[in-house]
Design a protein around this motif. Sequence first.
Motif, short mmCIF file in Angstrom:
data_model
loop_
_atom_site.label_atom_id
_atom_site.label_comp_id
_atom_site.label_asym_id
_atom_site.label_seq_id
_atom_site.Cartn_x
_atom_site.Cartn_y
_atom_site.Cartn_z
N TYR A 107 17.86 34.97 -30.46
CA TYR A 107 17.22 34.34 -31.61
C TYR A 107 17.93 34.77 -32.88
CZ TYR A 107 13.81 33.84 -35.43
OH TYR A 107 13.23 33.57 -36.64
N ILE A 108 18.55 33.82 -33.59
CA ILE A 108 19.22 34.11 -34.86
C ILE A 108 18.19 33.94 -35.98
CG2 ILE A 108 21.15 33.53 -36.37
CD1 ILE A 108 22.58 32.37 -33.92
N ASN A 109 17.78 35.06 -36.52
CA ASN A 109 16.70 35.10 -37.51
C ASN A 109 17.30 35.31 -38.89
OD1 ASN A 109 14.35 35.39 -38.94
ND2 ASN A 109 13.64 37.23 -37.87
N SER A 110 17.69 34.22 -39.53
CA SER A 110 18.32 34.30 -40.85
C SER A 110 18.33 32.91 -41.45
CB SER A 110 19.76 34.84 -40.74
OG SER A 110 20.57 33.96 -40.00
N ALA A 111 18.94 32.76 -42.62
CA ALA A 111 19.10 31.43 -43.20
C ALA A 111 20.04 30.62 -42.32
CB ALA A 111 19.65 31.55 -44.61
N ALA A 112 19.61 29.44 -41.91
CA ALA A 112 20.34 28.66 -40.91
C ALA A 112 21.75 28.30 -41.37
CB ALA A 112 19.56 27.39 -40.58
N ALA A 113 22.72 28.55 -40.49
CA ALA A 113 24.12 28.23 -40.78
C ALA A 113 24.83 27.77 -39.51
CB ALA A 113 24.82 29.44 -41.39
N MET A 114 24.12 26.98 -38.68
CA MET A 114 24.66 26.47 -37.42
C MET A 114 25.12 27.63 -36.54
SD MET A 114 24.04 23.31 -37.89
CE MET A 114 24.85 22.42 -36.57
#
Length: 366
Positions: A107-114
């Motif tokens: 799970y990439i938990n940050s501001a979305a950047a593809m």
Amino acid sequence: MKVERVAILGGGNGGITAAADLSNKGFEVSLFQSDKFCRNLDVIKDKGEILLQTLESESTEKVHLVTDDIKEAILGAQIIMLAIPGMAVEYFAEILAPVVREDQIIYINSAAAMGCIRFVNKAKEMGIEKKFKICESNSLTYGTRAFADEARVELSLRVKKLFLGSYPASDIDEIMESLSQLYDCFVPAKNIWHVNLENGNPEVHPGPALLNAGRIDYSNGEFWLYREGITEHTINVLQAVEKERVALGRALGFEVEGARESRINRGYLEEDKNKTLQELFNTSEVFGQIKGPTSVTNRYITEDISTGLVLWSSLGKILKVPTPNIDAIIVLGGTLLQTDFYKIGLTVEKLGIKGVHDKQGLIDAV
């Protein structure tokens, strides 16, 4: 899948806060320390705990493990959370992709950047063809500040609503079932494009920050974008970018939330119809605690242009959606920083999505 253990990769505000918050919720938490992208976590490692301070309470939360060994960090974890800046995705893919199991959720938990696509692409470059269970949200799950040298967190907001997307999109139901055990804020996105266009940072940060570049230079670190940089005039640039972002979403077949709606839904702004969007930003209890950007080379400008606005401009060209204000900010930012953001920035083609000329091609790619 029952979630009992969470491995957190990233030692900044998001990672340290997640470690404390999820421990508070009863999960066994490990925290991975990277020399390149994580703050020094030695104090947390020595104490074995983090002081979690919220607006309502204060508690001391145990951290099961702090380590710089990636294999040790993820051992037995059902969910591996990457609480990292967008520019760090490829680095973490290099160290995580070889050792992660296919049944572990990333799970990439940050501001979305593809990040999902970029992670998988980096793994393929390394010759790794695993079927990753990978997802990302449009923004961080917290409004927070963490102090690694004090093993302390000031948590001002657990975000109330976030869009969650998986890659491929067909994995979303399975991933939602697991991630919802950690957070109750998720709603499923249509796809990764939807998640990306719900990231409001490229809309809010670069334009107003560039228009305050002189003030940022002069202030020597004492600048507050949300309090003083968003004014009755700079808000016009923000809202012009908002219109272009909404148009991109519609061209892809979905509605994205506007700047006012999204931040009220997340909990950053109060729901007050008598206040303008500018006034809501200026008086936000959460945003008001955030200092910066303290320099014009801050991520508010560099990252939000290179991995945000450049990608939106690239989408606009494929979808035949004009993006004049987005392009103006890219050009002005490049001139200010003597950087060719169009050259270095993220585009549809750089995501490995080549030969696509329309909406359906973009949707089929994710």
